[in-house]
Motif scaffolding. Structure first.
Motif, short mmCIF file in Angstrom:
data_model
loop_
_atom_site.label_atom_id
_atom_site.label_comp_id
_atom_site.label_asym_id
_atom_site.label_seq_id
_atom_site.Cartn_x
_atom_site.Cartn_y
_atom_site.Cartn_z
N LEU A 86 10.27 -22.12 -56.73
CA LEU A 86 9.00 -22.72 -57.13
C LEU A 86 8.13 -21.65 -57.78
CD1 LEU A 86 7.31 -25.33 -57.03
CD2 LEU A 86 6.41 -24.55 -54.82
N VAL A 87 7.61 -21.96 -58.96
CA VAL A 87 6.84 -21.00 -59.75
C VAL A 87 5.52 -21.64 -60.15
CG1 VAL A 87 6.72 -19.74 -61.95
CG2 VAL A 87 8.86 -19.77 -60.62
N ARG A 88 4.44 -20.87 -60.08
CA ARG A 88 3.16 -21.32 -60.63
C ARG A 88 2.66 -20.29 -61.64
NH1 ARG A 88 -0.82 -24.61 -61.19
NH2 ARG A 88 -2.96 -23.87 -61.35
N LEU A 89 2.21 -20.76 -62.79
CA LEU A 89 1.49 -19.94 -63.75
C LEU A 89 0.01 -20.18 -63.49
CD1 LEU A 89 3.46 -20.79 -67.05
CD2 LEU A 89 4.17 -19.34 -65.13
N HIS A 90 -0.65 -19.20 -62.88
CA HIS A 90 -2.06 -19.38 -62.52
C HIS A 90 -2.91 -18.48 -63.41
CE1 HIS A 90 -5.33 -20.57 -59.76
NE2 HIS A 90 -5.83 -19.39 -60.09
N THR B 215 -14.71 -16.79 -61.58
CA THR B 215 -15.74 -17.61 -60.93
C THR B 215 -15.14 -18.46 -59.81
OG1 THR B 215 -15.46 -19.19 -62.73
CG2 THR B 215 -17.33 -17.67 -62.87
N GLY B 216 -13.97 -19.03 -60.04
CA GLY B 216 -13.37 -19.89 -59.04
C GLY B 216 -12.54 -19.16 -58.00
N ASP B 217 -11.68 -18.23 -58.45
CA ASP B 217 -10.78 -17.53 -57.54
C ASP B 217 -11.51 -16.56 -56.62
OD1 ASP B 217 -8.74 -18.82 -58.90
OD2 ASP B 217 -8.17 -17.08 -60.09
N VAL B 218 -12.51 -15.87 -57.15
CA VAL B 218 -13.18 -14.81 -56.39
C VAL B 218 -14.51 -15.29 -55.80
CG1 VAL B 218 -14.19 -12.49 -56.52
CG2 VAL B 218 -12.11 -13.03 -57.82
N PRO C 9 -9.13 -23.51 -55.15
CA PRO C 9 -8.29 -24.30 -54.27
C PRO C 9 -6.84 -24.38 -54.73
CG PRO C 9 -10.39 -25.40 -54.59
CD PRO C 9 -10.36 -24.24 -55.53
N GLN C 10 -6.59 -24.43 -56.04
CA GLN C 10 -5.22 -24.44 -56.53
C GLN C 10 -4.50 -23.13 -56.20
OE1 GLN C 10 -5.33 -25.51 -60.74
NE2 GLN C 10 -4.55 -27.54 -60.21
N THR D 40 0.29 -30.26 -58.31
CA THR D 40 -0.55 -29.69 -57.26
C THR D 40 -1.38 -30.80 -56.64
OG1 THR D 40 -2.54 -29.26 -58.56
CG2 THR D 40 -0.78 -27.62 -58.70
N GLY D 41 -2.07 -30.47 -55.57
CA GLY D 41 -3.02 -31.42 -55.00
C GLY D 41 -4.19 -31.65 -55.93
N VAL D 42 -4.97 -32.67 -55.63
CA VAL D 42 -6.17 -32.98 -56.42
C VAL D 42 -7.37 -32.46 -55.63
CG1 VAL D 42 -7.54 -34.79 -57.48
CG2 VAL D 42 -5.05 -34.99 -57.42
N HIS D 43 -8.04 -31.45 -56.18
CA HIS D 43 -9.13 -30.78 -55.48
C HIS D 43 -10.45 -31.14 -56.15
CE1 HIS D 43 -6.09 -28.43 -53.35
NE2 HIS D 43 -5.52 -28.21 -54.52
N THR D 44 -11.03 -32.23 -55.72
CA THR D 44 -12.26 -32.71 -56.35
C THR D 44 -13.48 -32.38 -55.49
OG1 THR D 44 -12.09 -34.88 -55.30
CG2 THR D 44 -11.05 -34.62 -57.45
N ASN D 45 -14.60 -32.25 -56.17
CA ASN D 45 -15.89 -32.15 -55.53
C ASN D 45 -16.92 -32.68 -56.54
OD1 ASN D 45 -17.31 -29.87 -57.04
ND2 ASN D 45 -15.41 -28.84 -56.42
#
Length: 213
Positions: free
Chosen positions: A57-61, A66-69, A79-80, A180-185
Motif C-alpha cells: 500500500l502506497v500513498r503519495l502525500h 498548514t494542515g499537517d503541522v 487527517p489524511q 481514503t476516509g472522508v474527513h469533513t468539517n
C-alpha cells in the motif's frame, strides 16, 4: 519507469519513531534519495513490511504545512496523513511525503489563494486567478522513489485519479486505487466539493445545496 526517466538511488536510511497528537505511535524508516528529477527533498516513509504482499500500500502525500503541522481545518490533509500512516503500517507499504505545497504552487501562493477563496473563489479558481495551474504536481520523482525501493506494482491509497494515471504513464503498475476516509468539517466542505467537481476525486459528499453558509 519509462526509459527517458533517469533512475534515482537511495541516499540515507534512518529509523524514526512517529507519534501523533492523538497518541498513535509507529516506527518508520525514513529514506532520502539522490537523483530526483525535480531536485526537491522528498522523503519515503517505510511502514510495516512492504514485502509482506505483492502489492504494498502506497500513498503519495503532498506536503501541507498548514494542515499537517498546524492542524488547519481548511483542508483534509492532516487527517489524511494520520489515517494513511496507520493504514499503511497495518498492511506494509510506503508513504511518500512529497514537497508539493499547495498542489505544487508553494506556500506563499497557497496563502494568496486562500485570500481569494475568502472572497468567494474555490481552490481551483483561486489558483487560476493568480495565473497558476489548478494542479501543478508532477509525480515523476515519486515514480523514481518507488523504483529505487524496488516497488513496481502497488495499491495506491488515494481519492485522486490523476495520481494513478501519472504513475501508470511512468511505467508503474497500480493494481487498484484504495480510497481514503472522508474527513469533513464545516471549514473544508466547499474545498472538498471543489475537488470532486474539478478533478473528480472519489469523495462521497452531501450535495452542495445542503451546505450552510
Amino acid at each position: 519507469m519509462t526509459t527517458s526517466t533517469p533512475a534515482a538511488a537511495v541516499r540515507t536510511r534512518v529509523r524514526i519513531p512517529l507519534r501523533f497528537p492523538d497518541g498513535f505511535e509507529v516506527a518508520t524508516e525514513a529514506i532520502t534519495f539522490h537523483g530526483l528529477v525535480d531536485g526537491a527533498e522528498h522523503v519515503a516513509l517505510v511502514l510495516g513490511d512492504p514485502t509482506a504482499t505483492p502489492t504494498p500500500l502506497v500513498r503519495l502525500h503532498s506536503e501541507c504545512l498548514t494542515g499537517d503541522v498546524f492542524g488547519s481545518a481548511r483542508c483534509d490533509c492532516g487527517p489524511q496523513l494520520r489515517e494513511a500512516t496507520e493504514r499503511i503500517a497495518a498492511t506494509g507499504g510506503v508513504l511518500l511525503y512529497l514537497r508539493q505545497e499547495g498542489r505544487g504552487i508553494g506556500l506563499y501562493n497557497k496563502l494568496d489563494a486562500y485570500a481569494l477563496q475568502d472572497a468567494g473563489l474555490d481552490t481551483y479558481e483561486a489558483n487560476l486567478a493568480l495565473g497558476l495551474p489548478e494542479d501543478a504536481r508532477d509525480y515523476t520523482a515519486a515514480a523514481q522513489m518507488l523504483s529505487a525501493l524496488g516497488i513496481a506494482e502497488l495499491d495506491l491509497l488515494t481519492n485522486n485519479p490523476d495520481k494513478a494515471q501519472q504513475l501508470r504513464a511512468l511505467g508503474l503498475s497500480v493494481s487498484r486505487s484504495v480510497p481514503t476516509g472522508v474527513h469533513t468539517n464545516p471549514s473544508n466542505l466547499r474545498y472538498l466539493h471543489a475537488k470532486v467537481q474539478h478533478t473528480h476525486h472519489t469523495i462521497d459528499l452531501a450535495p452542495v445545496a445542503s451546505l450552510v453558509g
